[in-house]
Design an enzyme around this catalytic site. Structure first.
Site, mmCIF file in Angstrom:
data_model
loop_
_atom_site.group_PDB
_atom_site.id
_atom_site.type_symbol
_atom_site.label_atom_id
_atom_site.label_comp_id
_atom_site.label_asym_id
_atom_site.label_seq_id
_atom_site.Cartn_x
_atom_site.Cartn_y
_atom_site.Cartn_z
ATOM 1 N N TYR A 166 65.576 -6.273 76.535
ATOM 2 C CA TYR A 166 66.950 -6.184 76.613
ATOM 3 C C TYR A 166 67.402 -4.656 76.402
ATOM 4 C CZ TYR A 166 72.204 -6.968 75.852
ATOM 5 O OH TYR A 166 73.278 -6.848 75.682
ATOM 6 N N ASP A 271 64.503 3.400 74.005
ATOM 7 C CA ASP A 271 65.673 2.741 73.541
ATOM 8 C C ASP A 271 65.301 2.298 72.337
ATOM 9 O OD1 ASP A 271 67.651 1.099 73.156
ATOM 10 O OD2 ASP A 271 67.380 -0.390 74.593
ATOM 11 N N LYS A 299 73.948 1.037 66.858
ATOM 12 C CA LYS A 299 73.803 -0.316 65.817
ATOM 13 C C LYS A 299 73.694 0.639 64.396
ATOM 14 C CE LYS A 299 71.459 -3.973 68.354
ATOM 15 N NZ LYS A 299 72.575 -4.668 68.670
#
Length: 461
Positions: A166, A271, A299
């Site tokens: 994801y 990522d 995050k």
């Protein structure tokens, strides 16, 4: 490699305990039920994001401090969820709270650069060894912009991603995630499949998936794409763990990927939205010693405030610098987010903080493995930095295929219920792991282990 011999878990016993623990949790969360009934009249599904859904109702939180959170029923929980890994600093950290409060009094938004944005970029430059940076407001924005930059830099449209990983909720990466394995076609050259409705097939076809931990399959697919006249602009991947619990890269895999992408003139995007700042000062890039062309962060960067960043080489950012690639956003580099990120990087996530996280994770991993060995439980513990999990599988999971074939969804659900009913807050779902914070203690980790051992004992009694 297989895990040691294990007992067979009785499914009737799993069902019995799941029903018991679910009833217990529902009885303790009537306030959340009331919030859900109210929220459902205005919020779709009663939540702000589909990842917050839970049947029969989500658990609504009221506040957090250090390693703990409290739900609206007043239940106190040790937080191993930590906002999907965003709160590695712990909740309401004094340094971050102070920085944000001071910034609030000076103005919260200008859509103009501030000194804090410079300081944060300088520190990210130092940690990742990448010279150029830009800001965004989320991980999805970071991966979206990084892909656009890669496409412009190479003049190509196709992108390659890891099957099952994801990378945010924009169309280009909502492909080949959460798919039943019997629907993907050839394992080494799987189909491109949309993740949910509303994603145009033309977009899906531009995203090509390959299996994790299989460099040969990646190179063969890249070569095939060149032969078909649609060479890829980039490979986007998580370097330090595949987003299925914790699936680590096999030795030499990342180095091989770096060599393959460089050989074919394909930009490599790491990522690090989940791993950046969580497993080392310079994330997976530092931990595994492989440097990409572009890296995406979010995050944990903002210490609880929405923020993200893209780092890269001079060459990757050349067209952004020349204003031929438009990388914009009203809230990019927002003063509150930058003040929080500055305090986070310079005062909170220090070398001592990472040493503490490593010690905590070594303790919880070894303690969970001791429980697994004691009860001959089907699974193993795995982790890196602040991240870890118990993987309920009879064999090592190395990619999406082995995940789909072996991960035990029923045990994952039961483990979540045991944790919640014993004061440990975790993300619901079979694909999530724990994230430790610097506010956690060894005793906090022992609480997690105790809940796991109680479950193991109940299942094997």
């Amino acid at each position: 490699m297989s895990v040691p011999a294990h007992i067979e878990i009785e499914r009737a016993r799993v069902k019995e305990l799941t029903e018991r623990e679910a009833a217990r949790l529902n009885e303790r969360t009537h306030g959340s039920r009331s919030f859900y009934e109210r929220a459902s009249r205005s919020l779709v599904g009663g939540v702000a994001s589909s990842y917050q859904l839970r049947d029969p109702w989500p658990i609504y939180l009221s506040h957090g401090k250090g390693p703990r959170v409290w739900d609206v029923d007043g239940n106190e929980l040790l937080d191993f969820h930590n906002g999907f890994g965003s709160m590695v600093q712990g909740h309401a950290h004094p340094a971050i709270s102070k920085a944000v409060q001071e910034r609030i009094e000076l103005g919260t938004h200008f859509a103009a650069p501030t000194e804090d944005a410079i300081v944060v970029a300088e520190e990210l430059q130092r940690r990742w060894g990448l010279p150029k940076w830009r800001y965004v407001n989320s991980g999805s924005e970071a991966t979206m912009d990084a892909i656009r930059i890669a496409r412009a830099a190479t003049g190509r449209d196709t992108i390659v991603k890891i099957f099952g990983s994801y990378h945010g909720h924009h169309d280009y990466v909502m492909v080949s995630i959460g798919v039943d394995y019997d629907k993907i076609g050839d394992r080494l050259e799987p189909l491109s499949l949309p993740y949910g409705a509303g994603i145009p097939q033309a977009v899906v076809d531009l995203t090509v998936a390959v299996p994790f931990n299989h460099a040969e399959a990646m190179e063969r697919k890249i070569e095939r794409l060149f032969e078909e006249g649609r060479p890829p602009a980039c490979v986007i991947m998580e370097p330090a763990l595949m987003n299925l619990g914790v699936v680590l890269p096999e030795p030499g895999y990342l180095e091989a990927v770096r060599e393959i992408t460089r050989k074919h003139g394909v930009l490599l995007i790491f990522d690090e939205v989940k791993t950046g700042l969580c497993i080392a000062p310079g994330g997976g890039t530092e931990r595994f010693g492989v440097t990409p062309d572009l890296v995406t962060l979010a995050k944990a960067l903002g210490g609880g405030l929405p923020s993200g960043a893209i780092g890269g080489t001079e060459e990757a950012f050349e067209l952004v610098d020349a204003e031929k690639v438009v990388q914009v956003g009203t809230y990019n580099g927002n003063p509150l987010s930058m003040a929080a990120a500055r305090a986070n990087l310079l005062e909170v996530l220090t070398p001592d903080a990472y040493a503490h996280l490593d010690a905590l994770n070594e303790h919880i991993l070894s303690s969970c493995q001791a429980v697994i060995d004691k009860y001959s439980f089907p699974g193993y513990s795995v982790g890196v930095g602040s991240k870890g999990c118990v993987t309920f599988s009879p064999e090592r999971i190395v990619d999406y295929e082995t995940f789909k074939a072996n991960q035990d969804a029923e045990l994952c659900e039961l483990a979540w219920l045991y944790n919640m009913n014993r004061g440990v807050f975790m993300t619901p779902g079979r694909e999530e792991e724990w994230t430790l914070s610097i506010a956690h203690t060894l005793a906090d980790c022992d609480s997690f282990v105790a809940a796991f051992e109680e479950m193991a004992d109940d299942l094997t009694a």
